[in-house]
Scaffold this motif. Structure first.
Motif, PDB file in Angstrom:
ATOM      1  N   GLY A 195      -5.389  11.080  -7.241  1.00 37.28           N
ATOM      2  CA  GLY A 195      -5.811   9.908  -6.482  1.00 37.28           C
ATOM      3  C   GLY A 195      -6.100  10.171  -5.021  1.00 37.28           C
ATOM      4  N   GLY A 196      -6.528  11.372  -4.679  1.00 33.00           N
ATOM      5  CA  GLY A 196      -6.832  11.702  -3.295  1.00 33.00           C
ATOM      6  C   GLY A 196      -8.074  10.986  -2.800  1.00 33.00           C
ATOM      7  N   LEU A 197      -8.485  11.342  -1.591  1.00 33.18           N
ATOM      8  CA  LEU A 197      -9.666  10.721  -1.003  1.00 33.18           C
ATOM      9  C   LEU A 197     -10.881  10.951  -1.883  1.00 33.18           C
ATOM     10  CD1 LEU A 197     -10.354   9.060   1.474  1.00 33.18           C
ATOM     11  CD2 LEU A 197     -10.959  11.159   2.662  1.00 33.18           C
ATOM     12  N   GLU A 198     -10.937  12.130  -2.453  1.00 32.09           N
ATOM     13  CA  GLU A 198     -11.963  12.437  -3.458  1.00 32.09           C
ATOM     14  C   GLU A 198     -11.293  12.404  -4.819  1.00 32.09           C
ATOM     15  OE1 GLU A 198     -14.995  16.098  -4.650  1.00 32.09           O
ATOM     16  OE2 GLU A 198     -14.126  15.991  -2.635  1.00 32.09           O
ATOM     17  N   GLU A 199     -11.762  11.547  -5.702  1.00 39.42           N
ATOM     18  CA  GLU A 199     -11.133  11.361  -7.002  1.00 39.42           C
ATOM     19  C   GLU A 199     -11.040  12.685  -7.750  1.00 39.42           C
ATOM     20  OE1 GLU A 199      -9.071   9.303  -9.836  1.00 39.42           O
ATOM     21  OE2 GLU A 199      -9.779   8.556  -7.891  1.00 39.42           O
ATOM     22  N   GLY A 200      -9.856  12.946  -8.297  1.00 38.64           N
ATOM     23  CA  GLY A 200      -9.619  14.202  -9.002  1.00 38.64           C
ATOM     24  C   GLY A 200      -8.844  15.203  -8.174  1.00 38.64           C
ATOM     25  N   LYS A 201      -8.669  14.916  -6.891  1.00 38.93           N
ATOM     26  CA  LYS A 201      -7.891  15.797  -6.018  1.00 38.93           C
ATOM     27  C   LYS A 201      -6.581  15.112  -5.646  1.00 38.93           C
ATOM     28  CE  LYS A 201     -11.691  18.470  -4.037  1.00 38.93           C
ATOM     29  NZ  LYS A 201     -12.317  18.969  -2.782  1.00 38.93           N
ATOM     30  N   PRO A 202      -5.530  15.894  -5.369  1.00 41.41           N
ATOM     31  CA  PRO A 202      -4.227  15.285  -5.066  1.00 41.41           C
ATOM     32  C   PRO A 202      -4.204  14.613  -3.701  1.00 41.41           C
ATOM     33  CG  PRO A 202      -4.118  17.658  -4.769  1.00 41.41           C
ATOM     34  CD  PRO A 202      -5.469  17.377  -5.361  1.00 41.41           C
ATOM     35  N   VAL A 203      -3.250  13.731  -3.520  1.00 40.30           N
ATOM     36  CA  VAL A 203      -3.052  13.101  -2.205  1.00 40.30           C
ATOM     37  C   VAL A 203      -2.491  14.156  -1.257  1.00 40.30           C
ATOM     38  CG1 VAL A 203      -2.688  10.821  -3.206  1.00 40.30           C
ATOM     39  CG2 VAL A 203      -0.724  12.325  -2.791  1.00 40.30           C
ATOM     40  N   ASP A 204      -2.621  13.908   0.024  1.00 36.69           N
ATOM     41  CA  ASP A 204      -2.164  14.882   1.009  1.00 36.69           C
ATOM     42  C   ASP A 204      -0.670  14.758   1.287  1.00 36.69           C
ATOM     43  OD1 ASP A 204      -4.820  16.126   1.991  1.00 36.69           O
ATOM     44  OD2 ASP A 204      -5.194  13.965   2.071  1.00 36.69           O
ATOM     45  N   LEU A 205      -0.106  13.586   1.069  1.00 36.21           N
ATOM     46  CA  LEU A 205       1.305  13.381   1.381  1.00 36.21           C
ATOM     47  C   LEU A 205       1.813  12.158   0.627  1.00 36.21           C
ATOM     48  CD1 LEU A 205       3.408  14.758   3.257  1.00 36.21           C
ATOM     49  CD2 LEU A 205       2.861  13.035   4.970  1.00 36.21           C
ATOM     50  N   VAL A 206       3.067  12.226   0.197  1.00 38.77           N
ATOM     51  CA  VAL A 206       3.745  11.099  -0.449  1.00 38.77           C
ATOM     52  C   VAL A 206       4.886  10.664   0.459  1.00 38.77           C
ATOM     53  CG1 VAL A 206       5.064  10.325  -2.449  1.00 38.77           C
ATOM     54  CG2 VAL A 206       3.135  11.865  -2.767  1.00 38.77           C
ATOM     55  N   LEU A 207       4.987   9.367   0.712  1.00 38.01           N
ATOM     56  CA  LEU A 207       6.052   8.830   1.552  1.00 38.01           C
ATOM     57  C   LEU A 207       6.971   7.957   0.708  1.00 38.01           C
ATOM     58  CD1 LEU A 207       3.992   7.751   4.720  1.00 38.01           C
ATOM     59  CD2 LEU A 207       5.011   9.971   4.203  1.00 38.01           C
ATOM     60  N   SER A 208       8.249   8.279   0.736  1.00 36.94           N
ATOM     61  CA  SER A 208       9.247   7.496   0.018  1.00 36.94           C
ATOM     62  C   SER A 208       9.887   6.501   0.975  1.00 36.94           C
ATOM     63  CB  SER A 208      10.315   8.418  -0.577  1.00 36.94           C
ATOM     64  OG  SER A 208      11.409   7.667  -1.042  1.00 36.94           O
ATOM     65  N   CYS A 209       9.660   5.217   0.718  1.00 40.06           N
ATOM     66  CA  CYS A 209      10.239   4.149   1.540  1.00 40.06           C
ATOM     67  C   CYS A 209      11.027   3.188   0.659  1.00 40.06           C
ATOM     68  CB  CYS A 209       9.139   3.413   2.303  1.00 40.06           C
ATOM     69  SG  CYS A 209       8.138   4.457   3.373  1.00 40.06           S
ATOM     70  N   VAL A 210      11.680   3.723  -0.353  1.00 43.15           N
ATOM     71  CA  VAL A 210      12.421   2.908  -1.316  1.00 43.15           C
ATOM     72  C   VAL A 210      13.840   2.688  -0.826  1.00 43.15           C
ATOM     73  CG1 VAL A 210      11.002   3.668  -3.242  1.00 43.15           C
ATOM     74  CG2 VAL A 210      13.023   4.981  -2.630  1.00 43.15           C
ATOM     75  N   ASP A 211      14.551   1.801  -1.520  1.00 41.70           N
ATOM     76  CA  ASP A 211      15.907   1.435  -1.096  1.00 41.70           C
ATOM     77  C   ASP A 211      16.957   1.756  -2.148  1.00 41.70           C
ATOM     78  OD1 ASP A 211      15.208  -0.389  -3.001  1.00 41.70           O
ATOM     79  OD2 ASP A 211      15.663  -2.172  -1.815  1.00 41.70           O
ATOM     80  N   ASN A 212      16.664   2.677  -3.071  1.00 37.13           N
ATOM     81  CA  ASN A 212      17.653   3.032  -4.095  1.00 37.13           C
ATOM     82  C   ASN A 212      17.490   4.504  -4.460  1.00 37.13           C
ATOM     83  OD1 ASN A 212      15.944   3.167  -6.831  1.00 37.13           O
ATOM     84  ND2 ASN A 212      15.208   1.443  -5.618  1.00 37.13           N
ATOM     85  N   PHE A 213      18.583   5.108  -4.937  1.00 38.66           N
ATOM     86  CA  PHE A 213      18.586   6.537  -5.246  1.00 38.66           C
ATOM     87  C   PHE A 213      17.805   6.859  -6.517  1.00 38.66           C
ATOM     88  CE2 PHE A 213      22.680   6.228  -2.785  1.00 38.66           C
ATOM     89  CZ  PHE A 213      22.191   6.896  -1.684  1.00 38.66           C
ATOM     90  N   GLU A 214      17.740   5.925  -7.453  1.00 41.06           N
ATOM     91  CA  GLU A 214      17.017   6.180  -8.698  1.00 41.06           C
ATOM     92  C   GLU A 214      15.543   6.435  -8.414  1.00 41.06           C
ATOM     93  OE1 GLU A 214      16.294   4.110 -13.104  1.00 41.06           O
ATOM     94  OE2 GLU A 214      16.984   2.899 -11.408  1.00 41.06           O
ATOM     95  N   ALA A 215      14.951   5.617  -7.559  1.00 41.29           N
ATOM     96  CA  ALA A 215      13.540   5.810  -7.220  1.00 41.29           C
ATOM     97  C   ALA A 215      13.341   7.094  -6.418  1.00 41.29           C
ATOM     98  CB  ALA A 215      13.025   4.604  -6.436  1.00 41.29           C
ATOM     99  N   ARG A 216      14.281   7.422  -5.528  1.00 40.89           N
ATOM    100  CA  ARG A 216      14.167   8.664  -4.753  1.00 40.89           C
ATOM    101  C   ARG A 216      14.206   9.886  -5.678  1.00 40.89           C
ATOM    102  NH1 ARG A 216      17.580   5.618  -1.090  1.00 40.89           N
ATOM    103  NH2 ARG A 216      16.554   5.372   0.947  1.00 40.89           N
ATOM    104  N   MET A 217      15.100   9.870  -6.639  1.00 36.78           N
ATOM    105  CA  MET A 217      15.188  10.990  -7.577  1.00 36.78           C
ATOM    106  C   MET A 217      13.931  11.077  -8.437  1.00 36.78           C
ATOM    107  SD  MET A 217      17.907  12.660  -6.956  1.00 36.78           S
ATOM    108  CE  MET A 217      17.979  13.707  -8.408  1.00 36.78           C
ATOM    109  N   THR A 218      13.325   9.929  -8.752  1.00 37.04           N
ATOM    110  CA  THR A 218      12.085   9.924  -9.528  1.00 37.04           C
ATOM    111  C   THR A 218      10.956  10.570  -8.730  1.00 37.04           C
ATOM    112  OG1 THR A 218      12.761   7.900 -10.685  1.00 37.04           O
ATOM    113  CG2 THR A 218      10.424   8.460 -10.716  1.00 37.04           C
ATOM    114  N   ILE A 219      10.836  10.202  -7.464  1.00 34.68           N
ATOM    115  CA  ILE A 219       9.810  10.800  -6.607  1.00 34.68           C
ATOM    116  C   ILE A 219      10.074  12.290  -6.444  1.00 34.68           C
ATOM    117  CG2 ILE A 219       8.781  10.760  -4.298  1.00 34.68           C
ATOM    118  CD1 ILE A 219       9.648   7.798  -4.127  1.00 34.68           C
ATOM    119  N   ASN A 220      11.352  12.664  -6.284  1.00 38.96           N
ATOM    120  CA  ASN A 220      11.719  14.068  -6.126  1.00 38.96           C
ATOM    121  C   ASN A 220      11.327  14.877  -7.356  1.00 38.96           C
ATOM    122  OD1 ASN A 220      13.446  16.091  -4.474  1.00 38.96           O
ATOM    123  ND2 ASN A 220      14.344  16.214  -6.523  1.00 38.96           N
TER     124      ASN A 220
END
Length: 432
Positions: A195-220
């Motif tokens: 889902g990068g700027l050009e479809e088919g390429k990865p994003v440049d950065l992922v930001l975790s702004c969640v409020d629980n550990f389950e979601a953080r571990m999922t992103i990790n």
């Protein structure tokens, strides 16, 4: 709460957010030649209750009560033109215009995530992908960004509507689902890697702004598997401290390398929350954490300044601790261990630079005044004033050593007993 996942429309897949224009009843007309710099697609304008015609030359549209510039009249600049003096970085930080070429995914559009999305939008980020399954509530009004009339809307939908009004030149892609479920996790990984700027390429950065550990571990887990760099952020339950952390798989510690006690002990964090009791929330602390997070994002993407691997914030003492953590070779995440091995191979493949030891220049060795630098301490005295060097681990040295105590070598003087009394001796002294 069960998250629902609907099939995205072609308009949403391109990042235009078709549901917003349908709600506002807007007729949107985009010209194919109005593409923007950085390989992005056509510019999409939106005006509620009116037709927005995109200008092929500038990518800007006309709103209600406005007319297109006539022949010879200057055209309006785009809202995110970095050369404007009133724009972020305009007339000063020219490299900021490169921010258009990056795509960032934000997971969690709450107190920190929503402000982070707004800051990046105002900076002119190329594309934002927003993930959240929660709805806006009146209880959220003690935080920044959301407004009372948006209560009941999904957070991603309300955020997209607000952010598109701030800067229509940014591409938005919103997903209203819970990333921790099995089916949504696969789609989340797909959008991170494609889902990068050009479809088919990865994003440049992922930001975790969640409020629980389950979601953080999922992103990790997702970022370790994909080798995706991401930043984690959080605010404490007492609302007076927070932190951000940059995680580069294999190079720095992931979230599972040094997990919190709740994660390490495999405790269900839902059992720790008391019913009817909500964690404290201060817009000041969340604003500070969002600010240092976006500042770190800009430094990382635009390659300037010092990027912090960990930066904390303690509002009680105005303390900002910083540190870096190495990955744990015994990390529970096998993909983290795999990324560590790949990072070691990349480092070993780099050409080794031999350190050239420069000889110290001797000062005043030969001068017209005949001045010499002579040490006032001889080698023997220096050796006697130093003690033995202890056996220390590699990398640790001592500033000085304590010399060993030497016993007094003064010979004892003995006097023979003359047999005279003290009175006789005193009398002799008086006669002298």
């Amino acid at each position: 709460m069960t998250a629902t996942h609907r099939k995205r429309t072609p308009c949403e897949a391109s990042g235009t957010g078709g549901d917003v224009s349908q709600q506002c009843g807007a007729a949107v007309t985009a010209t194919a030649g109005a593409g923007r710099a950085g390989g992005r697609g056509p510019s999409h304008g939106r005006v509620c209750g009116a037709a927005a015609a995109a200008d092929p030359g500038t990518g800007t549209g006309t709103g209600p009560g406005e007319k297109s510039p006539g022949p010879g009249e200057p055209r309006r600049k785009r809202r995110s033109d970095p050369h404007r003096e009133d724009e972020p970085g305009g007339g000063g930080l020219q490299p900021l215009q490169k921010i258009r070429t990056f795509a960032v995914a934000i997971v969690g559009v709450g107190g920190v995530g929503s402000v982070t999305a707004e800051m990046l939008t105002r900076c002119g980020i190329g594309k934002l992908l927003l993930f959240d399954y929660d709805k806006v509530e009146l209880a959220n009004m003690n935080r920044l960004f959301f407004q009372p009339h948006q209560a009941g809307l999904s957070k991603v939908q309300a955020a997209e509507h607000t952010l598109r009004n701030i800067n229509p030149d940014v591409l938005f892609e919103v997903h209203n689902y819970n990333i921790t479920t099995v089916e949504n996790f696969e789609h989340f990984m797909d959008r991170i890697s494609n889902g990068g700027l050009e479809e088919g390429k990865p994003v440049d950065l992922v930001l975790s702004c969640v409020d629980n550990f389950e979601a953080r571990m999922t992103i990790n887990t997702a970022c370790n598997e994909l080798g995706q760099t991401w930043m984690e952020s959080g605010v404490s339950e007492n609302a007076v401290s927070g932190h951000i952390q940059l995680i580069i798989p294999g190079e720095s510690a992931c979230f599972a390398c040094a997990p919190p006690l709740v994660v390490a002990a495999n405790i269900d964090e839902k059992t720790l929350k008391r019913e009817g009791v909500c964690a404290a929330s201060l817009p000041t602390t969340m604003g500070v954490v969002a600010g240092i997070l976006v500042q770190n994002v800009l430094k990382f993407l635009l390659n300037f300044g010092t990027v912090s691997f960990y930066l904390g914030y303690n509002a009680m003492q105005d303390f900002f601790p910083t540190m870096s953590m190495k990955p744990n070779p015994q990390c529970d995440d096998r993909n983290c261990r795999k990324q560590q091995e790949e990072y070691k191979k990349r480092v070993a493949a780099l050409p080794k630079q031999q350190a050239v030891q420069e000889e110290e220049e001797i000062i005043h060795e030969d001068n017209e005044w005949g001045i010499e630098l002579v040490s006032e301490v001889s080698e023997e005295e220096l050796k006697n004033s130093s003690g033995p060097i202890p056996d220390l681990p590699e990398g640790i040295t001592v500033a000085y050593t304590v010399p060993q105590k030497q016993e007094d070598s003064v010979p004892e003087v003995t006097v023979e007993d003359s047999g005279e009394s003290l009175e006789d001796l005193m009398a002799k002294m008086k006669n002298m």
